[in-house]
Write a protein that holds these residues in place. Sequence first.
Motif, short mmCIF file in Angstrom:
data_model
loop_
_atom_site.label_atom_id
_atom_site.label_comp_id
_atom_site.label_asym_id
_atom_site.label_seq_id
_atom_site.Cartn_x
_atom_site.Cartn_y
_atom_site.Cartn_z
N PHE A 7 18.36 -14.26 -48.29
CA PHE A 7 17.79 -13.07 -48.92
C PHE A 7 18.92 -12.14 -49.39
CE2 PHE A 7 15.21 -14.36 -45.19
CZ PHE A 7 14.14 -14.93 -45.88
N PRO A 8 19.74 -12.60 -50.32
CA PRO A 8 20.96 -11.86 -50.68
C PRO A 8 20.71 -10.51 -51.35
CG PRO A 8 20.59 -13.68 -52.21
CD PRO A 8 19.61 -13.84 -51.09
N ASP A 9 19.52 -10.29 -51.89
CA ASP A 9 19.26 -9.06 -52.64
C ASP A 9 18.67 -7.94 -51.78
OD1 ASP A 9 20.15 -10.28 -54.99
OD2 ASP A 9 18.17 -11.12 -55.40
N PHE A 10 18.61 -8.17 -50.46
CA PHE A 10 18.00 -7.18 -49.58
C PHE A 10 19.03 -6.68 -48.55
CE2 PHE A 10 14.64 -9.87 -51.16
CZ PHE A 10 13.59 -8.99 -51.44
N PRO A 11 19.15 -5.36 -48.38
CA PRO A 11 20.09 -4.81 -47.38
C PRO A 11 19.49 -4.88 -45.98
CG PRO A 11 18.97 -3.03 -48.52
CD PRO A 11 18.50 -4.30 -49.17
N LEU A 12 19.37 -6.08 -45.45
CA LEU A 12 18.61 -6.29 -44.22
C LEU A 12 19.29 -5.74 -42.98
CD1 LEU A 12 17.34 -9.93 -44.90
CD2 LEU A 12 16.16 -7.76 -45.32
N ILE A 13 20.62 -5.76 -42.94
CA ILE A 13 21.32 -5.27 -41.76
C ILE A 13 20.97 -3.81 -41.50
CG2 ILE A 13 23.60 -4.67 -40.86
CD1 ILE A 13 24.65 -7.25 -41.96
N LYS A 14 20.84 -3.05 -42.56
CA LYS A 14 20.51 -1.63 -42.44
C LYS A 14 19.03 -1.41 -42.20
CE LYS A 14 20.52 2.68 -45.10
NZ LYS A 14 20.87 3.31 -46.40
N VAL A 15 18.18 -2.17 -42.89
CA VAL A 15 16.75 -1.87 -42.92
C VAL A 15 15.96 -2.47 -41.76
CG1 VAL A 15 14.65 -2.25 -44.26
CG2 VAL A 15 16.73 -1.48 -45.40
N ILE A 16 16.24 -3.70 -41.38
CA ILE A 16 15.43 -4.36 -40.36
C ILE A 16 15.40 -3.60 -39.03
CG2 ILE A 16 15.47 -6.36 -38.81
CD1 ILE A 16 15.48 -8.15 -41.20
N PRO A 17 16.54 -3.11 -38.52
CA PRO A 17 16.46 -2.33 -37.28
C PRO A 17 15.54 -1.11 -37.39
CG PRO A 17 18.72 -3.00 -37.67
CD PRO A 17 17.94 -3.33 -38.91
N GLN A 18 15.49 -0.49 -38.57
CA GLN A 18 14.63 0.67 -38.77
C GLN A 18 13.15 0.29 -38.64
OE1 GLN A 18 15.68 2.25 -42.61
NE2 GLN A 18 17.78 2.74 -42.01
N TYR A 19 12.78 -0.83 -39.25
CA TYR A 19 11.38 -1.24 -39.20
C TYR A 19 11.00 -1.83 -37.85
CZ TYR A 19 10.76 -0.17 -44.11
OH TYR A 19 10.66 0.50 -45.31
N LEU A 20 11.96 -2.44 -37.15
CA LEU A 20 11.70 -2.88 -35.79
C LEU A 20 11.39 -1.68 -34.90
CD1 LEU A 20 14.34 -5.69 -35.17
CD2 LEU A 20 11.88 -5.93 -34.96
N THR A 21 12.16 -0.62 -35.07
CA THR A 21 11.92 0.60 -34.31
C THR A 21 10.54 1.19 -34.65
OG1 THR A 21 14.27 1.11 -34.19
CG2 THR A 21 12.74 2.94 -33.85
N GLN A 22 10.19 1.16 -35.94
CA GLN A 22 8.89 1.69 -36.35
C GLN A 22 7.75 0.89 -35.72
OE1 GLN A 22 8.31 2.10 -40.58
NE2 GLN A 22 6.26 2.96 -40.35
N CYS A 23 7.88 -0.42 -35.67
CA CYS A 23 6.86 -1.26 -35.05
C CYS A 23 6.68 -0.90 -33.58
CB CYS A 23 7.23 -2.73 -35.17
SG CYS A 23 6.98 -3.45 -36.81
N ARG A 24 7.78 -0.63 -32.90
CA ARG A 24 7.73 -0.36 -31.47
C ARG A 24 7.24 1.05 -31.17
NH1 ARG A 24 10.11 -3.95 -28.14
NH2 ARG A 24 10.37 -2.32 -26.57
N THR A 25 7.48 1.99 -32.07
CA THR A 25 7.12 3.39 -31.79
C THR A 25 5.79 3.81 -32.43
OG1 THR A 25 8.44 4.12 -33.70
CG2 THR A 25 9.52 4.09 -31.53
N GLU A 26 5.46 3.23 -33.59
CA GLU A 26 4.26 3.65 -34.31
C GLU A 26 3.17 2.58 -34.33
OE1 GLU A 26 5.11 5.29 -38.17
OE2 GLU A 26 7.02 6.13 -37.50
#
Length: 214
Positions: A176-195
């Motif tokens: 998935f070279p066109d996606f900044p996953l290192i930055k974004v995935i931890p944010q959405y993992l946190t959102q899943c766990r908190t919201e």
Amino acid sequence: MLLEVKRIIVPPGQTVVLDGVSWDEFEAILEDLGESRGSRIAYDRGMLEIMTPLPEHEVNKVYLSNFVEILLEELNIEFCPLGSTTFENQSMFKGIEPDSCFYIQNEAVVRGKNRLDLTIDPPPDLALEIDITNRTHPEIYQSLGVPELWRYERGKLQILLLVNGKYVESNKSANFPDFPLIKVIPQYLTQCRTEGRNKGIKAFRSWVREQLSA
């Protein structure tokens, strides 16, 4: 050996290591442990590790796998998710059970197969490891030729790409070279766990679609 293994109780988050385990013993232990167990194994030239994951580990594994599936779905790429399938190569005396894995480029090669043999079949194109208990064994994945390994540890995503037989840390995923996953995935993992899972998953899918339409 089998009697001892049957009696071993590995509490969540703990690891048991057995040394001097032959390949035949490793195969027998796998059969003895069964496929419905909650533990994970890693085998490297006689050293067998048995680990039971923590609930935190399992939750992050599911969310991260969901994110990969969303990326592949939105990109309309066929894939084969194989979860924690045991991958073995007897000629290398190595075996591993990833937290999750995917056939992507090689999906058509393994489509419909009920059993895989890494002496003749390709390894998964992407493997995921949630490193809560320092379990990850990148050297085993490297030896088995897994092109891309993701390690999620302490709120950070690390992407390792196989280059000339060795893993090199990368800022981008080869899949998935066109996606900044290192930055974004931890944010959405946190959102899943908190919201909540649904809110986080829907938000991630919306983000992927925004990237594709940009």
